[in-house]
Design a protein around this motif. Structure first.
Motif, short mmCIF file in Angstrom:
data_model
loop_
_atom_site.label_atom_id
_atom_site.label_comp_id
_atom_site.label_asym_id
_atom_site.label_seq_id
_atom_site.Cartn_x
_atom_site.Cartn_y
_atom_site.Cartn_z
N ILE A 120 42.24 -68.18 -57.19
CA ILE A 120 41.18 -67.55 -56.39
C ILE A 120 41.17 -66.05 -56.66
O ILE A 120 40.10 -65.45 -56.83
CB ILE A 120 41.36 -67.86 -54.89
N SER A 121 42.35 -65.43 -56.69
CA SER A 121 42.43 -63.99 -56.96
C SER A 121 41.84 -63.67 -58.32
O SER A 121 41.10 -62.69 -58.48
CB SER A 121 43.88 -63.52 -56.91
N PHE A 122 42.13 -64.50 -59.33
CA PHE A 122 41.59 -64.28 -60.66
C PHE A 122 40.07 -64.39 -60.67
O PHE A 122 39.37 -63.60 -61.31
CB PHE A 122 42.22 -65.25 -61.66
N GLN A 123 39.55 -65.38 -59.96
CA GLN A 123 38.10 -65.55 -59.89
C GLN A 123 37.44 -64.35 -59.21
O GLN A 123 36.39 -63.87 -59.65
CB GLN A 123 37.74 -66.85 -59.17
N LYS A 124 38.07 -63.84 -58.15
CA LYS A 124 37.54 -62.66 -57.48
C LYS A 124 37.55 -61.46 -58.41
O LYS A 124 36.62 -60.65 -58.43
CB LYS A 124 38.34 -62.37 -56.20
N PHE A 125 38.61 -61.34 -59.22
CA PHE A 125 38.71 -60.26 -60.20
C PHE A 125 37.57 -60.37 -61.22
O PHE A 125 36.93 -59.37 -61.58
CB PHE A 125 40.07 -60.31 -60.90
N ASN A 126 37.32 -61.60 -61.69
CA ASN A 126 36.27 -61.81 -62.69
C ASN A 126 34.89 -61.40 -62.21
O ASN A 126 34.06 -60.98 -63.01
CB ASN A 126 36.23 -63.28 -63.12
N ILE A 127 34.63 -61.54 -60.93
CA ILE A 127 33.29 -61.19 -60.43
C ILE A 127 33.26 -59.79 -59.81
O ILE A 127 32.27 -59.41 -59.19
CB ILE A 127 32.74 -62.24 -59.45
#
Length: 74
Positions: free
Chosen positions: A26-33
């Motif tokens: 989830i943290s990585f996905q938030k970083f990506n966006i």
């Protein structure tokens, strides 16, 4: 049931070590966006990452793997 509701109910049946991986994802996905202001905020959002980085900073170089063994082309 929406995908969001499904994910919320499924997380309760997962073991804690898997939940930690879900949180990291989830943290990585938030970083990506672009939901984090900087890399530090992103890394701090990953459970245990701050401790891992601090431990690495205190590891003597003699105990580290040489860079050319990690990446042959560096």
């Amino acid at each position: 049931m929406s995908g969001r509701d499904y994910a919320k109910t499924q997380i309760d049946i997962l073991p804690d070590d898997v939940v930690d991986k879900v949180i990291e994802f989830i943290s990585f996905q938030k970083f990506n966006i672009g939901m984090y202001d900087n890399d530090t905020d992103y890394l701090n959002s990953i459970p245990g990452m701050t401790d891992i980085i601090k431990a690495g900073m205190h590891t003597p170089l003699s105990e580290c793997v040489p860079m050319d063994e990690v990446w042959a082309d560096v």
